[in-house]
Design a protein around this motif. Structure first.
Motif, PDB file in Angstrom:
ATOM      1  N   SER A 129       0.407  -0.848  -0.042  1.00 55.88           N
ATOM      2  CA  SER A 129       0.307  -0.022   0.149  1.00 55.88           C
ATOM      3  C   SER A 129       1.173   0.950   0.088  1.00 55.88           C
ATOM      4  CB  SER A 129      -0.786  -0.123   1.497  1.00 55.88           C
ATOM      5  OG  SER A 129      -0.304   0.116   2.552  1.00 55.88           O
ATOM      6  N   ALA A 130       1.692   1.243   0.429  1.00 52.40           N
ATOM      7  CA  ALA A 130       2.898   2.244   0.450  1.00 52.40           C
ATOM      8  C   ALA A 130       3.902   2.148  -0.272  1.00 52.40           C
ATOM      9  CB  ALA A 130       4.019   2.491   1.774  1.00 52.40           C
ATOM     10  N   LEU A 131       3.825   1.175  -1.462  1.00 53.36           N
ATOM     11  CA  LEU A 131       4.799   1.153  -2.492  1.00 53.36           C
ATOM     12  C   LEU A 131       5.334   1.519  -3.647  1.00 53.36           C
ATOM     13  CD1 LEU A 131       3.711  -2.344  -3.804  1.00 53.36           C
ATOM     14  CD2 LEU A 131       6.192  -1.968  -3.672  1.00 53.36           C
ATOM     15  N   ALA A 170      -5.449   5.615   3.072  1.00 55.08           N
ATOM     16  CA  ALA A 170      -4.551   7.047   3.467  1.00 55.08           C
ATOM     17  C   ALA A 170      -4.170   6.507   4.975  1.00 55.08           C
ATOM     18  CB  ALA A 170      -5.685   7.528   3.334  1.00 55.08           C
ATOM     19  N   LEU A 171      -4.196   6.604   5.635  1.00 57.25           N
ATOM     20  CA  LEU A 171      -3.977   5.706   7.148  1.00 57.25           C
ATOM     21  C   LEU A 171      -2.318   5.772   7.300  1.00 57.25           C
ATOM     22  CD1 LEU A 171      -6.608   4.796   9.090  1.00 57.25           C
ATOM     23  CD2 LEU A 171      -5.690   6.796   9.436  1.00 57.25           C
ATOM     24  N   SER A 172      -2.170   5.145   6.309  1.00 60.27           N
ATOM     25  CA  SER A 172      -0.385   4.179   5.920  1.00 60.27           C
ATOM     26  C   SER A 172       0.172   5.603   6.240  1.00 60.27           C
ATOM     27  CB  SER A 172      -0.059   3.457   5.070  1.00 60.27           C
ATOM     28  OG  SER A 172      -0.077   3.754   3.755  1.00 60.27           O
ATOM     29  N   VAL A 173      -0.288   6.736   4.862  1.00 62.43           N
ATOM     30  CA  VAL A 173       0.558   7.918   5.269  1.00 62.43           C
ATOM     31  C   VAL A 173       0.519   8.748   6.335  1.00 62.43           C
ATOM     32  CG1 VAL A 173       0.692  10.284   3.589  1.00 62.43           C
ATOM     33  CG2 VAL A 173      -0.064   8.096   2.863  1.00 62.43           C
ATOM     34  N   ILE A 174       0.002   8.719   6.982  1.00 64.18           N
ATOM     35  CA  ILE A 174      -0.375   9.477   8.107  1.00 64.18           C
ATOM     36  C   ILE A 174       0.292   9.251   8.734  1.00 64.18           C
ATOM     37  CG2 ILE A 174      -2.271   9.830  10.375  1.00 64.18           C
ATOM     38  CD1 ILE A 174      -2.871  11.654   7.428  1.00 64.18           C
ATOM     39  N   SER A 180       1.694   6.064  14.684  1.00 65.91           N
ATOM     40  CA  SER A 180       0.803   5.678  14.567  1.00 65.91           C
ATOM     41  C   SER A 180      -0.458   5.961  15.683  1.00 65.91           C
ATOM     42  CB  SER A 180       0.715   3.901  15.835  1.00 65.91           C
ATOM     43  OG  SER A 180       1.265   3.970  14.603  1.00 65.91           O
ATOM     44  N   THR A 181       0.218   6.753  16.603  1.00 59.93           N
ATOM     45  CA  THR A 181      -1.483   7.822  17.703  1.00 59.93           C
ATOM     46  C   THR A 181      -2.219   8.548  16.347  1.00 59.93           C
ATOM     47  OG1 THR A 181       0.221   7.600  19.418  1.00 59.93           O
ATOM     48  CG2 THR A 181      -1.470   9.160  19.237  1.00 59.93           C
ATOM     49  N   ALA A 182      -1.401   9.295  16.091  1.00 56.36           N
ATOM     50  CA  ALA A 182      -2.025  10.012  15.245  1.00 56.36           C
ATOM     51  C   ALA A 182      -3.408   9.551  13.983  1.00 56.36           C
ATOM     52  CB  ALA A 182      -1.526  11.028  14.235  1.00 56.36           C
ATOM     53  N   ALA A 183      -2.782   8.066  13.508  1.00 50.03           N
ATOM     54  CA  ALA A 183      -3.415   7.687  12.433  1.00 50.03           C
ATOM     55  C   ALA A 183      -4.392   6.962  13.096  1.00 50.03           C
ATOM     56  CB  ALA A 183      -2.705   6.232  12.052  1.00 50.03           C
ATOM     57  N   ARG A 184      -4.189   6.171  14.601  1.00 48.79           N
ATOM     58  CA  ARG A 184      -5.412   6.072  15.278  1.00 48.79           C
ATOM     59  C   ARG A 184      -6.889   6.424  15.056  1.00 48.79           C
ATOM     60  NH1 ARG A 184      -4.924   1.319  20.407  1.00 48.79           N
ATOM     61  NH2 ARG A 184      -7.255   1.007  20.174  1.00 48.79           N
ATOM     62  N   GLU A 185      -6.063   7.863  15.293  1.00 50.75           N
ATOM     63  CA  GLU A 185      -7.054   8.981  15.999  1.00 50.75           C
ATOM     64  C   GLU A 185      -8.117   9.573  14.902  1.00 50.75           C
ATOM     65  OE1 GLU A 185      -7.481  13.310  17.910  1.00 50.75           O
ATOM     66  OE2 GLU A 185      -5.830  12.545  18.406  1.00 50.75           O
ATOM     67  N   ILE A 186      -7.453   9.989  13.789  1.00 49.12           N
ATOM     68  CA  ILE A 186      -7.707   9.803  12.412  1.00 49.12           C
ATOM     69  C   ILE A 186      -9.012   8.632  12.266  1.00 49.12           C
ATOM     70  CG2 ILE A 186      -7.656  10.006  10.262  1.00 49.12           C
ATOM     71  CD1 ILE A 186      -5.099  12.143  10.979  1.00 49.12           C
ATOM     72  N   ALA A 200      -4.691  -3.771  12.966  1.00 44.60           N
ATOM     73  CA  ALA A 200      -3.954  -4.878  12.788  1.00 44.60           C
ATOM     74  C   ALA A 200      -3.419  -5.071  11.321  1.00 44.60           C
ATOM     75  CB  ALA A 200      -5.090  -6.168  12.492  1.00 44.60           C
ATOM     76  N   VAL A 201      -3.905  -4.374  10.450  1.00 45.51           N
ATOM     77  CA  VAL A 201      -3.650  -4.354   9.248  1.00 45.51           C
ATOM     78  C   VAL A 201      -2.283  -3.489   8.736  1.00 45.51           C
ATOM     79  CG1 VAL A 201      -5.264  -5.776   8.059  1.00 45.51           C
ATOM     80  CG2 VAL A 201      -5.353  -2.805   7.826  1.00 45.51           C
ATOM     81  N   LEU A 202      -2.327  -1.764   9.506  1.00 48.25           N
ATOM     82  CA  LEU A 202      -1.199  -1.516   9.097  1.00 48.25           C
ATOM     83  C   LEU A 202       0.683  -1.220  10.151  1.00 48.25           C
ATOM     84  CD1 LEU A 202      -3.336   1.856   9.611  1.00 48.25           C
ATOM     85  CD2 LEU A 202      -2.011   1.291   7.232  1.00 48.25           C
ATOM     86  N   GLY A 203       0.076  -3.073  11.202  1.00 46.67           N
ATOM     87  CA  GLY A 203       1.230  -3.341  11.676  1.00 46.67           C
ATOM     88  C   GLY A 203       0.975  -2.842  13.336  1.00 46.67           C
TER      89      GLY A 203
END
Length: 321
Positions: A129-131, A170-174, A180-186, A200-203
């Motif tokens: 996804s971030a390839l 999109a969250l993988s870019v965030i 990770s904390t910001a990605a989770r909040e969003i 889980a899928v973002l690790g």
């Protein structure tokens, strides 16, 4: 300076996917404003081959920039939308040629669903996804006697037909930019309760080292695609039962082990077709497919082109670059 995010659309694109991606970056900007942060905001641009109004698969129209516009020179992230129109868009030579040039100045590319067909048409290998997708010219420049280029590690957020796929992409870019904390909040603002799966899928929900075990199995598949591989063998590498392995692999990688193996073989075949003069049948055997006829069936099903046609087109593109 704003971090530039681009979304490529075309007639028949998926409006739901594009809206999901745009909403994630809007929420990221909103969050940073609330925090009075000095971080650079995200600036979104939607573009298409000719620019102007573009119809989605649900008939709603979106205004887009022309991909020849001066500002379309490079981005922090480029998303290629999915949707039924991708099959026709991949035959737009102007779009594919301009897209290939843009990628030289783009940090990361993410294809959503059917958008992978446009990457294939541009002679690019599918990524995580971030390839980062190497161009056909980069393939051709490799030593013709070098071993096939292994499939890049996939961190694809969700299966291509999964409604969470665009959000996770999109969250993988965030996550890359803010953690990770910001990605989770969003994630919670965008889709409350979805983080358990998205994390889980973002690790970010590693349970007992299971993620590393799946990564090890994925690496093993990439290293051994040239020979027959069974799910049972891959599960042994991950030290899991077949049932648990299949479930965790699909959740983490976004593909089944069989699909992942097929992608590795397809990528290696694409490389050898462009970078060497080996006969198609020999390339097929080297990549674990078995025969030239078998490889041809895979190419026609996945890329709508024969191996020989792919070789000709790939070398022509290399000459034009």
């Amino acid at each position: 300076m704003a971090k530039r995010i681009a979304i490529l659309i075309f007639d028949g694109f998926s409006l739901v996917e594009v809206s999901s991606i745009a909403e994630v970056f809007r929420l990221a900007n909103e969050m940073e404003i609330e925090r009075a942060s000095d971080a650079e905001p995200y600036a979104l641009v939607v573009f298409s081959s000719a620019g102007g109004s573009v119809g989605s698969s649900c008939s709603m129209r979106v205004w887009s920039e022309n991909l020849d516009a001066p500002l379309l020179t490079g981005f922090d992230a480029l998303f290629i939308a999915g949707g039924p129109g991708a099959q026709q868009a991949k035959d737009d030579e102007h779009l594919v040629r301009r897209l290939r040039a843009m990628l030289q100045k783009t940090r990361v590319v993410k294809a959503i669903g059917e958008g992978a067909a446009i990457l294939a048409a541009a002679n690019l290998a599918p990524e995580r996804s971030a390839l980062d997708f190497p161009s056909g010219a980069a393939f051709a420049a490799r030593d013709a006697h070098a071993p096939p280029h292994p499939l890049a590690p996939i961190e694809q957020p969700a299966a291509l037909d999964d409604p969470l796929g665009p959000i996770a992409a999109a969250l993988s870019v965030i996550k890359r930019d803010y953690g990770s904390t910001a990605a989770r909040e969003i994630s919670e603002r965008s889709m409350p309760g979805a983080w358990r799966r998205l994390g889980a899928v973002l690790g970010d929900l590693d349970e007992g080292g299971a993620r590393e075990k799946i990564n090890a199995a994925a690496r093993w598949i990439r290293e051994n695609y040239g020979r027959p591989i069974s799910v049972a063998e891959a599960a042994q590498v991950a030290a899991m039962s077949e049932r648990s392995f299949l479930r965790r692999f699909k959740s983490q990688i976004g593909l089944t082990p069989s699909e992942y193996l097929l992608r590795a073989r397809l990528d290696a075949s694409c490389l050898l077709l462009v970078a060497t003069d080996l006969p198609v049948d020999k390339i097929a055997r080297r990549c674990g497919v078995g025969s030239g006829d078998g490889l041809a069936k895979i190419f026609r099903k996945r890329l709508s082109i024969s191996p020989t046609e792919y070789r000709i087109a790939g070398r022509r593109r290399s000459d034009e670059s």
